[in-house]
Write a protein that holds these residues in place. Structure first.
Motif, PDB file in Angstrom:
ATOM      1  N   LEU A  17       0.834  -1.201   0.000  1.00 35.14           N
ATOM      2  CA  LEU A  17       0.000   0.000   0.000  1.00 35.14           C
ATOM      3  C   LEU A  17       0.870   1.252   0.000  1.00 35.14           C
ATOM      4  O   LEU A  17       0.578   2.216  -0.723  1.00 35.14           O
ATOM      5  N   ILE A  18       1.941   1.235   0.766  1.00 37.42           N
ATOM      6  CA  ILE A  18       2.856   2.385   0.785  1.00 37.42           C
ATOM      7  C   ILE A  18       3.465   2.600  -0.604  1.00 37.42           C
ATOM      8  O   ILE A  18       3.578   3.737  -1.068  1.00 37.42           O
ATOM      9  N   ALA A  19       3.826   1.513  -1.278  1.00 35.54           N
ATOM     10  CA  ALA A  19       4.378   1.626  -2.637  1.00 35.54           C
ATOM     11  C   ALA A  19       3.353   2.255  -3.582  1.00 35.54           C
ATOM     12  O   ALA A  19       3.700   3.111  -4.408  1.00 35.54           O
ATOM     13  N   ILE A  20       2.095   1.858  -3.461  1.00 39.13           N
ATOM     14  CA  ILE A  20       1.045   2.426  -4.308  1.00 39.13           C
ATOM     15  C   ILE A  20       0.854   3.909  -3.998  1.00 39.13           C
ATOM     16  O   ILE A  20       0.695   4.731  -4.903  1.00 39.13           O
ATOM     17  N   ILE A  21       0.892   4.259  -2.735  1.00 39.73           N
ATOM     18  CA  ILE A  21       0.742   5.665  -2.330  1.00 39.73           C
ATOM     19  C   ILE A  21       1.878   6.507  -2.915  1.00 39.73           C
ATOM     20  O   ILE A  21       1.648   7.591  -3.460  1.00 39.73           O
ATOM     21  N   ILE A  22       3.097   6.004  -2.820  1.00 35.76           N
ATOM     22  CA  ILE A  22       4.254   6.727  -3.378  1.00 35.76           C
ATOM     23  C   ILE A  22       4.099   6.870  -4.894  1.00 35.76           C
ATOM     24  O   ILE A  22       4.337   7.937  -5.459  1.00 35.76           O
ATOM     25  N   TYR A  23       3.688   5.784  -5.553  1.00 31.43           N
ATOM     26  CA  TYR A  23       3.466   5.810  -7.004  1.00 31.43           C
ATOM     27  C   TYR A  23       2.407   6.852  -7.367  1.00 31.43           C
ATOM     28  O   TYR A  23       2.600   7.665  -8.277  1.00 31.43           O
ATOM     29  N   LYS A  24       1.293   6.854  -6.651  1.00 28.74           N
ATOM     30  CA  LYS A  24       0.216   7.804  -6.938  1.00 28.74           C
ATOM     31  C   LYS A  24       0.673   9.247  -6.688  1.00 28.74           C
ATOM     32  O   LYS A  24       0.346  10.149  -7.452  1.00 28.74           O
ATOM     33  N   ALA A  25       1.420   9.467  -5.620  1.00 25.31           N
ATOM     34  CA  ALA A  25       1.923  10.814  -5.326  1.00 25.31           C
ATOM     35  C   ALA A  25       2.879  11.277  -6.416  1.00 25.31           C
ATOM     36  O   ALA A  25       2.831  12.433  -6.855  1.00 25.31           O
ATOM     37  N   PHE A  26       3.741  10.373  -6.877  1.00 24.14           N
ATOM     38  CA  PHE A  26       4.682  10.695  -7.952  1.00 24.14           C
ATOM     39  C   PHE A  26       3.938  11.025  -9.245  1.00 24.14           C
ATOM     40  O   PHE A  26       4.250  12.015  -9.920  1.00 24.14           O
ATOM     41  N   VAL A  27       2.932  10.223  -9.582  1.00 24.91           N
ATOM     42  CA  VAL A  27       2.132  10.474 -10.794  1.00 24.91           C
ATOM     43  C   VAL A  27       1.403  11.807 -10.670  1.00 24.91           C
ATOM     44  O   VAL A  27       1.355  12.590 -11.634  1.00 24.91           O
ATOM     45  N   ALA A  28       0.848  12.101  -9.492  1.00 19.47           N
ATOM     46  CA  ALA A  28       0.160  13.382  -9.282  1.00 19.47           C
ATOM     47  C   ALA A  28       1.122  14.550  -9.490  1.00 19.47           C
ATOM     48  O   ALA A  28       0.769  15.552 -10.121  1.00 19.47           O
ATOM     49  N   LEU A  29       2.347  14.403  -8.976  1.00 18.39           N
ATOM     50  CA  LEU A  29       3.355  15.450  -9.158  1.00 18.39           C
ATOM     51  C   LEU A  29       3.685  15.643 -10.642  1.00 18.39           C
ATOM     52  O   LEU A  29       3.722  16.774 -11.136  1.00 18.39           O
TER      53      LEU A  29
ATOM     54  N   ALA B  33      -4.092   9.251  -3.475  1.00 15.30           N
ATOM     55  CA  ALA B  33      -2.937   8.978  -2.600  1.00 15.30           C
ATOM     56  C   ALA B  33      -3.263   9.287  -1.143  1.00 15.30           C
ATOM     57  O   ALA B  33      -2.961   8.486  -0.249  1.00 15.30           O
ATOM     58  N   VAL B  34      -3.901  10.425  -0.901  1.00 16.92           N
ATOM     59  CA  VAL B  34      -4.251  10.808   0.474  1.00 16.92           C
ATOM     60  C   VAL B  34      -5.271   9.829   1.053  1.00 16.92           C
ATOM     61  O   VAL B  34      -5.144   9.373   2.204  1.00 16.92           O
ATOM     62  N   GLY B  35      -6.279   9.484   0.249  1.00 22.79           N
ATOM     63  CA  GLY B  35      -7.286   8.524   0.715  1.00 22.79           C
ATOM     64  C   GLY B  35      -6.692   7.167   1.026  1.00 22.79           C
ATOM     65  O   GLY B  35      -7.058   6.525   2.019  1.00 22.79           O
ATOM     66  N   LEU B  36      -5.754   6.720   0.188  1.00 21.32           N
ATOM     67  CA  LEU B  36      -5.087   5.444   0.454  1.00 21.32           C
ATOM     68  C   LEU B  36      -4.229   5.523   1.716  1.00 21.32           C
ATOM     69  O   LEU B  36      -4.139   4.569   2.481  1.00 21.32           O
ATOM     70  N   TRP B  37      -3.585   6.678   1.927  1.00 22.11           N
ATOM     71  CA  TRP B  37      -2.762   6.855   3.121  1.00 22.11           C
ATOM     72  C   TRP B  37      -3.610   6.660   4.385  1.00 22.11           C
ATOM     73  O   TRP B  37      -3.189   6.029   5.340  1.00 22.11           O
ATOM     74  N   TYR B  38      -4.823   7.219   4.346  1.00 25.78           N
ATOM     75  CA  TYR B  38      -5.719   7.084   5.497  1.00 25.78           C
ATOM     76  C   TYR B  38      -6.554   5.808   5.429  1.00 25.78           C
ATOM     77  O   TYR B  38      -7.465   5.623   6.235  1.00 25.78           O
ATOM     78  N   GLN B  39      -6.246   4.949   4.459  1.00 28.24           N
ATOM     79  CA  GLN B  39      -6.863   3.640   4.279  1.00 28.24           C
ATOM     80  C   GLN B  39      -8.386   3.717   4.195  1.00 28.24           C
ATOM     81  O   GLN B  39      -9.106   2.934   4.814  1.00 28.24           O
ATOM     82  N   LYS B  40      -8.856   4.655   3.396  1.00 25.60           N
ATOM     83  CA  LYS B  40     -10.291   4.843   3.199  1.00 25.60           C
ATOM     84  C   LYS B  40     -10.805   3.888   2.123  1.00 25.60           C
ATOM     85  O   LYS B  40     -10.173   3.714   1.087  1.00 25.60           O
ATOM     86  N   THR B  41     -11.967   3.319   2.380  1.00 25.54           N
ATOM     87  CA  THR B  41     -12.573   2.394   1.424  1.00 25.54           C
ATOM     88  C   THR B  41     -12.881   3.093   0.109  1.00 25.54           C
ATOM     89  O   THR B  41     -12.657   2.536  -0.967  1.00 25.54           O
ATOM     90  N   TRP B  42     -13.364   4.337   0.163  1.00 27.45           N
ATOM     91  CA  TRP B  42     -13.707   5.059  -1.059  1.00 27.45           C
ATOM     92  C   TRP B  42     -12.480   5.260  -1.944  1.00 27.45           C
ATOM     93  O   TRP B  42     -12.574   5.253  -3.163  1.00 27.45           O
ATOM     94  N   ALA B  43     -11.307   5.417  -1.306  1.00 29.00           N
ATOM     95  CA  ALA B  43     -10.074   5.615  -2.082  1.00 29.00           C
ATOM     96  C   ALA B  43      -9.700   4.334  -2.811  1.00 29.00           C
ATOM     97  O   ALA B  43      -9.298   4.365  -3.982  1.00 29.00           O
ATOM     98  N   LYS B  44      -9.831   3.194  -2.135  1.00 29.25           N
ATOM     99  CA  LYS B  44      -9.557   1.922  -2.800  1.00 29.25           C
ATOM    100  C   LYS B  44     -10.500   1.717  -3.981  1.00 29.25           C
ATOM    101  O   LYS B  44     -10.071   1.281  -5.052  1.00 29.25           O
ATOM    102  N   LEU B  45     -11.774   2.026  -3.779  1.00 28.74           N
ATOM    103  CA  LEU B  45     -12.751   1.890  -4.868  1.00 28.74           C
ATOM    104  C   LEU B  45     -12.439   2.845  -6.024  1.00 28.74           C
ATOM    105  O   LEU B  45     -12.542   2.467  -7.192  1.00 28.74           O
ATOM    106  N   LEU B  46     -12.057   4.072  -5.687  1.00 28.33           N
ATOM    107  CA  LEU B  46     -11.716   5.053  -6.715  1.00 28.33           C
ATOM    108  C   LEU B  46     -10.519   4.585  -7.532  1.00 28.33           C
ATOM    109  O   LEU B  46     -10.539   4.615  -8.770  1.00 28.33           O
ATOM    110  N   VAL B  47      -9.479   4.128  -6.867  1.00 28.63           N
ATOM    111  CA  VAL B  47      -8.286   3.643  -7.564  1.00 28.63           C
ATOM    112  C   VAL B  47      -8.629   2.410  -8.398  1.00 28.63           C
ATOM    113  O   VAL B  47      -8.230   2.309  -9.562  1.00 28.63           O
ATOM    114  N   LEU B  48      -9.366   1.474  -7.813  1.00 30.91           N
ATOM    115  CA  LEU B  48      -9.766   0.281  -8.568  1.00 30.91           C
ATOM    116  C   LEU B  48     -10.538   0.659  -9.822  1.00 30.91           C
ATOM    117  O   LEU B  48     -10.294   0.121 -10.905  1.00 30.91           O
TER     118      LEU B  48
END
Length: 155
Positions: free
Chosen positions: A14-26, A94-109
């Motif tokens: 999950l941390i790897a995905i968060i870093i990837y998403k943050a990098f892509v956002a940047l 990325a922020v939603g995944l960091w806080y382990q929110k279900t909506w963030a997982k659904l959004l990314v999926l």
């Protein structure tokens, strides 16, 4: 009362995905700014591309300038705005995944799942290392989140 630290610990995947998403956002944010600045300074870019300053310089600079100059102004504007919106959405993921929110997982999926068929089509049209890497990363992200989403739902 003290919280159990094992419940709040983020898995390495999950941390790897968060870093990837943050990098892509940047990257998307930078791309958006560059495209919108190119639109604002379109005439100056044309003059610059025709100047002697670029002779013998990096081919990538010439290639980027050629792409920007040959694009319609409306395309630059739409691309800059779209990249900016996608940067914000990706940062929210990325922020939603960091806080382990279900909506963030659904959004990314949802967003990653939607992108996989067009990526397959692009790979069929012509494979490049970048296309292949992006495809593999997106499939891995989708698989990881789907697997953990299903596992969390069974608890």
């Amino acid at each position: 009362m003290r919280r159990n630290s094992t419940n709040n610990k983020r898995p390495p995947g999950l941390i790897a995905i968060i870093i990837y998403k943050a990098f892509v956002a940047l990257l998307l944010g930078i791309t958006s700014v560059i495209l919108l600045l190119a639109l604002k300074n379109y005439d100056n870019l044309i003059d610059f591309s025709e100047s002697y300053v670029l002779e013998g310089k990096l081919a990538i600079i010439e290639w980027v300038l050629e792409k920007i100059i040959n694009a319609k102004r409306q395309t630059l504007q739409l691309s800059g705005i779209a990249a900016g919106i996608y940067a914000v959405v990706t940062a929210i993921e990325a922020v939603g995944l960091w806080y382990q929110k279900t909506w963030a997982k659904l959004l990314v999926l949802g967003l990653v799942g939607i992108s996989i068929p067009p990526e397959i089509f692009e790979l069929i049209k012509g494979t490049t290392i970048l296309k292949l890497v992006v495809f593999i990363v997106n499939v891995a992200v989708f698989w990881y989140l789907l697997r953990h989403f299903i596992k969390d739902g069974k608890k």
